[in-house]
Design a protein around this motif. Structure first.
Motif, PDB file in Angstrom:
ATOM      1  N   ASP A 359       0.806  -1.214   0.000  1.00  0.00           N
ATOM      2  CA  ASP A 359       0.000   0.000   0.000  1.00  0.00           C
ATOM      3  C   ASP A 359       0.850   1.280   0.000  1.00  0.00           C
ATOM      4  OD1 ASP A 359      -2.335  -1.498   0.081  1.00  0.00           O
ATOM      5  OD2 ASP A 359      -2.354  -1.564   2.280  1.00  0.00           O
ATOM      6  N   PHE A 360       2.170   1.131  -0.162  1.00  0.00           N
ATOM      7  CA  PHE A 360       3.061   2.292  -0.054  1.00  0.00           C
ATOM      8  C   PHE A 360       3.832   2.530  -1.352  1.00  0.00           C
ATOM      9  CE2 PHE A 360       2.425   0.727   4.234  1.00  0.00           C
ATOM     10  CZ  PHE A 360       2.214   1.894   4.965  1.00  0.00           C
ATOM     11  N   ILE A 361       4.180   3.784  -1.554  1.00  0.00           N
ATOM     12  CA  ILE A 361       5.106   4.172  -2.630  1.00  0.00           C
ATOM     13  C   ILE A 361       6.237   4.965  -1.981  1.00  0.00           C
ATOM     14  CG2 ILE A 361       5.456   5.519  -4.746  1.00  0.00           C
ATOM     15  CD1 ILE A 361       2.540   5.072  -5.437  1.00  0.00           C
ATOM     16  N   TYR A 362       7.469   4.555  -2.287  1.00  0.00           N
ATOM     17  CA  TYR A 362       8.650   5.234  -1.764  1.00  0.00           C
ATOM     18  C   TYR A 362       9.316   5.977  -2.933  1.00  0.00           C
ATOM     19  CZ  TYR A 362       7.849   1.995   2.079  1.00  0.00           C
ATOM     20  OH  TYR A 362       7.272   1.273   3.118  1.00  0.00           O
ATOM     21  N   PHE A 363       9.449   7.280  -2.795  1.00  0.00           N
ATOM     22  CA  PHE A 363       9.923   8.106  -3.904  1.00  0.00           C
ATOM     23  C   PHE A 363      11.035   9.039  -3.436  1.00  0.00           C
ATOM     24  CE2 PHE A 363       9.618  12.166  -6.248  1.00  0.00           C
ATOM     25  CZ  PHE A 363       9.897  11.724  -7.529  1.00  0.00           C
ATOM     26  N   THR A 364      12.174   8.998  -4.132  1.00  0.00           N
ATOM     27  CA  THR A 364      13.287   9.909  -3.833  1.00  0.00           C
ATOM     28  C   THR A 364      13.100  11.182  -4.645  1.00  0.00           C
ATOM     29  OG1 THR A 364      14.754   8.004  -3.490  1.00  0.00           O
ATOM     30  CG2 THR A 364      15.788  10.158  -3.787  1.00  0.00           C
ATOM     31  N   PRO A 365      12.849  12.310  -4.003  1.00  0.00           N
ATOM     32  CA  PRO A 365      12.476  13.522  -4.746  1.00  0.00           C
ATOM     33  C   PRO A 365      13.619  14.202  -5.491  1.00  0.00           C
ATOM     34  CG  PRO A 365      12.557  13.989  -2.394  1.00  0.00           C
ATOM     35  CD  PRO A 365      12.738  12.514  -2.545  1.00  0.00           C
ATOM     36  N   VAL A 366      14.866  13.947  -5.093  1.00  0.00           N
ATOM     37  CA  VAL A 366      15.984  14.557  -5.827  1.00  0.00           C
ATOM     38  C   VAL A 366      16.314  13.651  -7.009  1.00  0.00           C
ATOM     39  CG1 VAL A 366      18.360  15.380  -5.727  1.00  0.00           C
ATOM     40  CG2 VAL A 366      16.866  15.669  -3.740  1.00  0.00           C
ATOM     41  N   ILE A 367      15.782  14.015  -8.164  1.00  0.00           N
ATOM     42  CA  ILE A 367      15.993  13.224  -9.373  1.00  0.00           C
ATOM     43  C   ILE A 367      17.417  13.372  -9.875  1.00  0.00           C
ATOM     44  CG2 ILE A 367      15.259  12.912 -11.784  1.00  0.00           C
ATOM     45  CD1 ILE A 367      13.184  12.044  -9.731  1.00  0.00           C
ATOM     46  N   TYR A 368      17.959  14.594  -9.772  1.00  0.00           N
ATOM     47  CA  TYR A 368      19.321  14.822 -10.247  1.00  0.00           C
ATOM     48  C   TYR A 368      19.999  15.914  -9.428  1.00  0.00           C
ATOM     49  CZ  TYR A 368      23.332  16.039 -13.094  1.00  0.00           C
ATOM     50  OH  TYR A 368      24.610  16.275 -13.518  1.00  0.00           O
ATOM     51  N   SER A 369      21.257  15.667  -9.072  1.00  0.00           N
ATOM     52  CA  SER A 369      22.110  16.668  -8.443  1.00  0.00           C
ATOM     53  C   SER A 369      23.556  16.300  -8.730  1.00  0.00           C
ATOM     54  CB  SER A 369      21.887  16.731  -6.925  1.00  0.00           C
ATOM     55  OG  SER A 369      22.877  17.548  -6.313  1.00  0.00           O
ATOM     56  N   ASN A 370      24.404  17.306  -8.850  1.00  0.00           N
ATOM     57  CA  ASN A 370      25.832  17.046  -9.021  1.00  0.00           C
ATOM     58  C   ASN A 370      26.491  16.586  -7.728  1.00  0.00           C
ATOM     59  OD1 ASN A 370      26.417  17.888 -11.847  1.00  0.00           O
ATOM     60  ND2 ASN A 370      25.608  19.847 -11.131  1.00  0.00           N
ATOM     61  N   PHE A 371      25.731  16.654  -6.621  1.00  0.00           N
ATOM     62  CA  PHE A 371      26.334  16.403  -5.314  1.00  0.00           C
ATOM     63  C   PHE A 371      25.558  15.352  -4.527  1.00  0.00           C
ATOM     64  CE2 PHE A 371      27.076  20.805  -6.626  1.00  0.00           C
ATOM     65  CZ  PHE A 371      28.463  20.800  -6.709  1.00  0.00           C
ATOM     66  N   ASP A 372      24.944  14.384  -5.239  1.00  0.00           N
ATOM     67  CA  ASP A 372      24.205  13.349  -4.524  1.00  0.00           C
ATOM     68  C   ASP A 372      25.137  12.331  -3.860  1.00  0.00           C
ATOM     69  OD1 ASP A 372      25.048  12.181  -6.841  1.00  0.00           O
ATOM     70  OD2 ASP A 372      23.068  11.594  -7.551  1.00  0.00           O
ATOM     71  N   GLU A 373      26.436  12.421  -4.166  1.00  0.00           N
ATOM     72  CA  GLU A 373      27.470  11.714  -3.406  1.00  0.00           C
ATOM     73  C   GLU A 373      28.438  12.760  -2.888  1.00  0.00           C
ATOM     74  OE1 GLU A 373      29.498   8.501  -5.236  1.00  0.00           O
ATOM     75  OE2 GLU A 373      27.660   7.571  -6.000  1.00  0.00           O
ATOM     76  N   ASN A 374      28.939  12.565  -1.681  1.00  0.00           N
ATOM     77  CA  ASN A 374      29.848  13.560  -1.111  1.00  0.00           C
ATOM     78  C   ASN A 374      31.156  13.572  -1.891  1.00  0.00           C
ATOM     79  OD1 ASN A 374      31.293  15.383   0.404  1.00  0.00           O
ATOM     80  ND2 ASN A 374      30.810  14.457   2.367  1.00  0.00           N
ATOM     81  N   ILE A 375      31.526  14.753  -2.378  1.00  0.00           N
ATOM     82  CA  ILE A 375      32.759  14.879  -3.142  1.00  0.00           C
ATOM     83  C   ILE A 375      33.979  14.893  -2.234  1.00  0.00           C
ATOM     84  CG2 ILE A 375      31.696  16.059  -5.093  1.00  0.00           C
ATOM     85  CD1 ILE A 375      32.451  18.693  -3.849  1.00  0.00           C
ATOM     86  N   LEU A 461      29.043  19.736   5.599  1.00  0.00           N
ATOM     87  CA  LEU A 461      27.972  20.300   4.779  1.00  0.00           C
ATOM     88  C   LEU A 461      27.629  19.362   3.627  1.00  0.00           C
ATOM     89  CD1 LEU A 461      27.472  23.939   3.647  1.00  0.00           C
ATOM     90  CD2 LEU A 461      27.483  22.150   1.918  1.00  0.00           C
ATOM     91  N   PHE A 462      28.646  18.879   2.920  1.00  0.00           N
ATOM     92  CA  PHE A 462      28.370  18.014   1.769  1.00  0.00           C
ATOM     93  C   PHE A 462      27.937  16.616   2.201  1.00  0.00           C
ATOM     94  CE2 PHE A 462      30.503  21.372  -0.554  1.00  0.00           C
ATOM     95  CZ  PHE A 462      29.743  21.431  -1.721  1.00  0.00           C
ATOM     96  N   ASP A 463      28.284  16.196   3.422  1.00  0.00           N
ATOM     97  CA  ASP A 463      27.703  14.963   3.974  1.00  0.00           C
ATOM     98  C   ASP A 463      26.187  15.102   4.080  1.00  0.00           C
ATOM     99  OD1 ASP A 463      29.892  13.290   4.301  1.00  0.00           O
ATOM    100  OD2 ASP A 463      30.378  14.038   6.295  1.00  0.00           O
ATOM    101  N   LEU A 464      25.754  16.268   4.569  1.00  0.00           N
ATOM    102  CA  LEU A 464      24.323  16.526   4.714  1.00  0.00           C
ATOM    103  C   LEU A 464      23.646  16.591   3.355  1.00  0.00           C
ATOM    104  CD1 LEU A 464      21.936  17.156   6.589  1.00  0.00           C
ATOM    105  CD2 LEU A 464      22.573  19.583   6.433  1.00  0.00           C
ATOM    106  N   VAL A 465      24.297  17.216   2.370  1.00  0.00           N
ATOM    107  CA  VAL A 465      23.736  17.281   1.015  1.00  0.00           C
ATOM    108  C   VAL A 465      23.479  15.875   0.478  1.00  0.00           C
ATOM    109  CG1 VAL A 465      24.193  17.945  -1.375  1.00  0.00           C
ATOM    110  CG2 VAL A 465      24.808  19.505   0.475  1.00  0.00           C
ATOM    111  N   ALA A 466      24.494  15.012   0.582  1.00  0.00           N
ATOM    112  CA  ALA A 466      24.357  13.643   0.074  1.00  0.00           C
ATOM    113  C   ALA A 466      23.265  12.877   0.823  1.00  0.00           C
ATOM    114  CB  ALA A 466      25.694  12.910   0.187  1.00  0.00           C
ATOM    115  N   GLU A 467      23.192  13.103   2.132  1.00  0.00           N
ATOM    116  CA  GLU A 467      22.165  12.434   2.936  1.00  0.00           C
ATOM    117  C   GLU A 467      20.764  12.847   2.492  1.00  0.00           C
ATOM    118  OE1 GLU A 467      20.474  12.856   7.466  1.00  0.00           O
ATOM    119  OE2 GLU A 467      22.660  12.906   7.202  1.00  0.00           O
ATOM    120  N   LYS A 468      20.562  14.156   2.292  1.00  0.00           N
ATOM    121  CA  LYS A 468      19.245  14.653   1.911  1.00  0.00           C
ATOM    122  C   LYS A 468      18.859  14.232   0.498  1.00  0.00           C
ATOM    123  CE  LYS A 468      17.881  16.538   5.658  1.00  0.00           C
ATOM    124  NZ  LYS A 468      16.692  15.959   6.354  1.00  0.00           N
ATOM    125  N   CYS A 469      19.867  14.131  -0.371  1.00  0.00           N
ATOM    126  CA  CYS A 469      19.581  13.691  -1.745  1.00  0.00           C
ATOM    127  C   CYS A 469      19.059  12.260  -1.791  1.00  0.00           C
ATOM    128  CB  CYS A 469      20.837  13.806  -2.606  1.00  0.00           C
ATOM    129  SG  CYS A 469      21.216  15.498  -3.112  1.00  0.00           S
TER     130      CYS A 469
END
Length: 480
Positions: A359-375, A461-469
């Motif tokens: 009964d659930f749908i799991y959706f990742t809202p960040v479709i694209y980012s240059n920083f979805d992995e911590n650089i 900061l970029f750890d948080l970016v990757a986590e949120k992505c």
């Protein structure tokens, strides 16, 4: 340990590199530097390193490893003769500028018309009736960028034969292309000078010592309608007033009668992604994606669209995360006008954008980012983070949820700001109405150089970016 000795009739200066972020103390005639990368002792003719840390090439954002290696460079200063005479070998910046101006394969190329007569005959008629110096400079910049090709040889600051010879071949060193531009500006009586610099991969410069071999690139400094502008011709996709990225090394030497060091600014750049998607009960997303790019971020995008106007580069990017993605009706704006914001737009279909489980749908809202992995993956960095130009990424998503579903869970919003407002990350998710979710995310790094002491905060900061992505929206069937 290094011990150095030389006869008394030689006098050397030495340039030491390697203690930029170390604590300094004096013990008599000995200088001691201490830090995370060991201890360095500098004495009279001897140099010692203890507990030196192995240098490993960083993941991203550095100039050249040669900038971070501890090293000593010796420069002959004077020779003392038995009869009391002495000869000085260390020049001054004024003498160096005068010497380079009179060199056949440098200054004389853009100062003497006999070396660029053919160029003037070919180019000057097109700008004679133009009134504004800026208009003339823009035309010349674009002309040489479009009609001259880099010969893929790093000629440094020199000219191989003559500017006319390179012009007739339609290819040459970057230096030759920029000297052509400079020669034309001078012929128009526009105040302009060469700017010598060292590219990022060539390494740092020593502003206290007039050493010509530290330079490997030349640009043009021009006063256009009262405004100083740095021009770097040779790429038709690079906007007017934008040096090549590798030339963004902070400083440049202005070669004129009274030479001076100037800052080489990195013009502001950025990119923005906007998506309007509708999600169905199977997890398929359908909608439209728009992007906008300014400055340096626009250069590769223009190249991609020039090669494939169907937006094939976006298929390649998105398919890494969504193998079955399809795009259609790709189009763009301002492909040729490099001074305007480049925009692209297309319809997108993403099967399995969301995972439908029970009964659930799991959706990742960040479709694209240059920083979805911590650089930044190193726990500790012994050298600075050196970013060529500002990072500015914006992301906006408007998501329509499937009929018969309601929102069960949303990612938490977040915001972090670096000290001195040198950068920030914000992430805001909110329910606009029963059917619509909106996500607004922004990453902005305005400071270009971070010391090793500032690295942990930047990494966090970029750890948080990757986590949120990677966080998900959870939808649930009504009544279940």
């Amino acid at each position: 340990e290094l011990q150095v000795s030389y006869p008394d009739f030689y006098a050397y200066n030495y340039l030491f590199q390697g203690g930029e972020y170390m604590q300094k103390e004096e013990d008599g005639d000995v200088t001691i530097l201490r830090g995370d990368n060991g201890t360095i002792k500098l004495g009279d003719g001897w140099f010692i390193m203890e507990n030196a840390v192995a240098l490993k090439e960083p993941e991203r954002y550095f100039t050249t490893m040669d900038d971070y290696v501890a090293k000593i460079r010796f420069q002959l200063n004077k020779i003392f003769y038995n009869d009391g005479r002495e000869s000085s070998f260390l020049s001054t910046w004024e003498k160096l500028a005068d010497d380079l101006e009179h060199r056949d394969f440098l200054g004389q190329q853009f100062l003497r018309k006999r070396n660029h007569k053919i160029i003037l005959e070919a180019v000057m008629p097109a700008v004679e009736d133009m009134i504004s110096d800026t208009e003339k400079a823009k035309y010349l910049y674009q002309y040489f960028s479009e009609n001259m090709t880099w010969n893929e040889v790093h000629g440094g600051i020199w000219v191989k034969t003559t500017l006319d010879d390179a012009f007739e071949k339609k290819q040459g060193y970057y230096s030759e292309i920029n000297y052509m531009l400079l020669a034309c500006l001078l012929n128009l009586e526009i105040e302009a000078y060469p700017v010598l610099t060292s590219t990022r991969e060539h390494g740092k410069m020593y502003e206290n010592y007039p050493l010509v071999d530290q330079f490997d690139h030349v640009m043009v400094y021009a006063i256009l309608n009262g405004k100083p502008t740095i021009l770097d011709a040779g790429d038709e996709m690079r906007p007017f007033g934008f040096p090549r990225v590798d030339a963004l090394n902070g400083r440049g030497w202005l070669m004129k009668k009274e030479p001076e060091w100037i800052n080489i600014p990195a013009p502001r750049s950025g990119e923005a992604f906007s998506l309007e998607l509708t999600l169905d009960g199977e997890g398929t997303a359908l909608g439209k994606m728009k992007s906008a790019y300014r400055g340096y971020n626009a250069i590769p995008e223009r190249r991609h669209f020039k090669v494939n106007k169907e937006g094939g580069h976006w298929i390649k990017r998105l398919s890494e995360k969504y193998p079955e993605v399809k795009i259609a009706e790709a189009k763009c704006e301002n492909l040729e006008d490099t001074e305007k914001t480049f925009k692209d737009e297309f319809e997108v279909l993403i099967p399995e954008a969301g995972q439908a489980i029970g009964d659930f749908i799991y959706f990742t809202p960040v479709i694209y980012s240059n920083f979805d992995e911590n650089i930044f993956k190193l726990e500790k960095r012994h050298y600075p983070v050196d970013i060529p130009y500002t990072i500015n990424e914006q992301y906006l998503l408007k998501l329509s949820i499937p009929e018969g579903y309601e929102i069960e869970d949303l990612p938490e919003s977040a915001k972090v700001t670096l000290d001195g407002k040198s950068g920030f990350f914000s992430f805001l998710v909110e329910q606009k109405d029963e059917k619509t979710i909106q996500l607004v995310s922004r990453i902005r790094i305005q400071k270009l150089r971070f010391s090793p002491f500032e690295y942990p905060a930047l990494k966090e900061l970029f750890d948080l970016v990757a986590e949120k992505c990677g966080e998900q929206i959870v939808l649930k069937k009504r009544g279940s």
